[in-house]
Design an enzyme around this catalytic site. Sequence first.
Site, short mmCIF file in Angstrom:
data_model
loop_
_atom_site.label_atom_id
_atom_site.label_comp_id
_atom_site.label_asym_id
_atom_site.label_seq_id
_atom_site.Cartn_x
_atom_site.Cartn_y
_atom_site.Cartn_z
N ASP A 8 0.88 -1.15 -0.05
CA ASP A 8 0.00 -0.20 -0.05
C ASP A 8 0.98 1.16 0.01
OD1 ASP A 8 -1.70 2.28 0.72
OD2 ASP A 8 -3.21 0.84 1.50
N THR B 241 -2.36 6.87 -4.30
CA THR B 241 -1.21 7.28 -3.78
C THR B 241 0.12 7.07 -4.57
OG1 THR B 241 -1.94 6.96 -1.52
CG2 THR B 241 0.36 7.37 -1.79
N THR B 242 0.21 5.73 -4.85
CA THR B 242 1.27 4.90 -6.03
C THR B 242 1.31 5.74 -7.06
OG1 THR B 242 1.16 3.08 -4.52
CG2 THR B 242 2.62 3.09 -6.52
N ASP C 194 -9.44 0.87 2.56
CA ASP C 194 -9.33 1.18 0.97
C ASP C 194 -10.54 0.90 0.35
OD1 ASP C 194 -6.79 2.63 1.35
OD2 ASP C 194 -5.74 1.03 0.29
#
Length: 539
Positions: A59, A92-93, A393
Amino acid sequence: MSSLQFINSKADQLKKNNALNMNINASKGLSEVLKTNIGPKGTLKMLVGGAGQIKITKDGNVLLHEMQIQHPTASMIGRASTAQDDQVGDGTTSNVLFCGDLMKLSERRILDGIHPAIIVDGIEAAKKESFKFLDKLIYKPEKLDREFLLNVARTSLKTKVPNELANQLTEIVTDAVITVKRDTNIDLHMVEVMHMNHKMSTETKLIKGLVMDHGGRHPDMPRKLENCYILTLNVSLEYEKTEVNSGFFYSNAEQREKLVASERSFTDDTVRKIIALKRKVCDGTDKNFVVINQKGIDPLSLDMLAKENIIALRRAKRRNMERLILACGGRAPHSADDLTLEDLGYADKVYEESLGEEKYTFVEGVKNPFSCTILIKGPNEHSIAQTKDAIRDGLRAVKNTFDDGMVVPGAGAFEIACSEHLKDFAKSGEVKGKAILGVEVFAEALLSIPKAIISNAGQDVQETIINVIMGNKEQKAFLGLDINTGKAINPILAGIFDNYCVKKSFLSIAPVLVQQLLLVDEVIRAGKQMNKNSEGPNY
């Protein structure tokens, strides 16, 4: 001038701007670290704390929160990316990868002598056009039914945990959000996430009720009751010290005994009122009675309640009191006076489980609940933490779908289609001059995400991307990537969807951040403590 001399001169030109060079390298470095995590088949990272703590995760939000990032630019990108996760729960990534590729591709143009301000103008034009294209790509289902929401949750969870666990958690998080949904308001705080270091992660389950991490405090209290009335209280059933300094004075033992008796009688009268209500609603029936109090219950009061076969829990969390009312019904009175049947909730069964020294109380079988508990199980802290992050999530993905009322086709469909659209946009003549180079940078950087997903799945990157692009042109549809075969698929038919708000936030944060970084020409260490409210220097 020879080609070697030309290359050296351009390299020297970049070296002169050390700040820009530093920003570009930091962005590329952070992007390279997280690139292997993205997608359903991304790899894991092991985080090791200073005291030897270990966390294994893929994550991006967890990694960026836990990693020690020393470089100021990399730290800035990390904070901006985690801010998106805090806001919409995902992406995010993708943000880090997009930032890294925008900076890397901009570097090539800067080496060719293009001023960063020109690239920034092109990126801004591409960003605005991307927003317009995103609105053309949205998919609005006829009805946000459970089957559709399962697809959204599954898409999110499969990028976080293994397939077997993702399939199980998909139903859990979807049903949890449907349970707590009241009209248009969805409060995810009403989903209690409890964990037990016990059994396997695949035994994680949804309880339409409540699980509390404490049990009864009296040895004679029953451990299990069925057909229970639930009384949630915020009443002190113990001695309490006064808030101001005070004292009682007596001159003999008889006065002292009267004082103790009068102090005790107030608490006992309150307990008797609860017992009277229990007898009124339960005597002559198969019903039982449970008291859950936010404040304390002293041993004598517990003894009185235990003799009446009442389960009594003390010092329940305030948030659990809210959840109990939403799950079981009833009210939470602040006084034991005038208690009525309307104050009571109901549950089919209340029972206590012990796990080592820990006790857990389960309230199950409630009617029309608006609160629930996800009980996470796992053999160790690593798997529990990973499951907890994935559930967070998944819950946000389903909530976002309700809030937006629309989704975007997943599997890289948006990034590939938008990249091709921006290439056509650059040729359309709407962008003038060298700013076209900034649009091209934006278009090419969008492909960094599907390329990373395909690379992590072990497929041929170029061939797969070309398959999707050609399929789009032939079928006049928005196709995505099949990571298992490397072929083009229709994400809508395959049930692969991304949240609209995540894509919108992703297109807002990364380009703006890159535009700011490209225009930095000097990094200066601040000599004094920086204060956002400072008035600036005095001349």
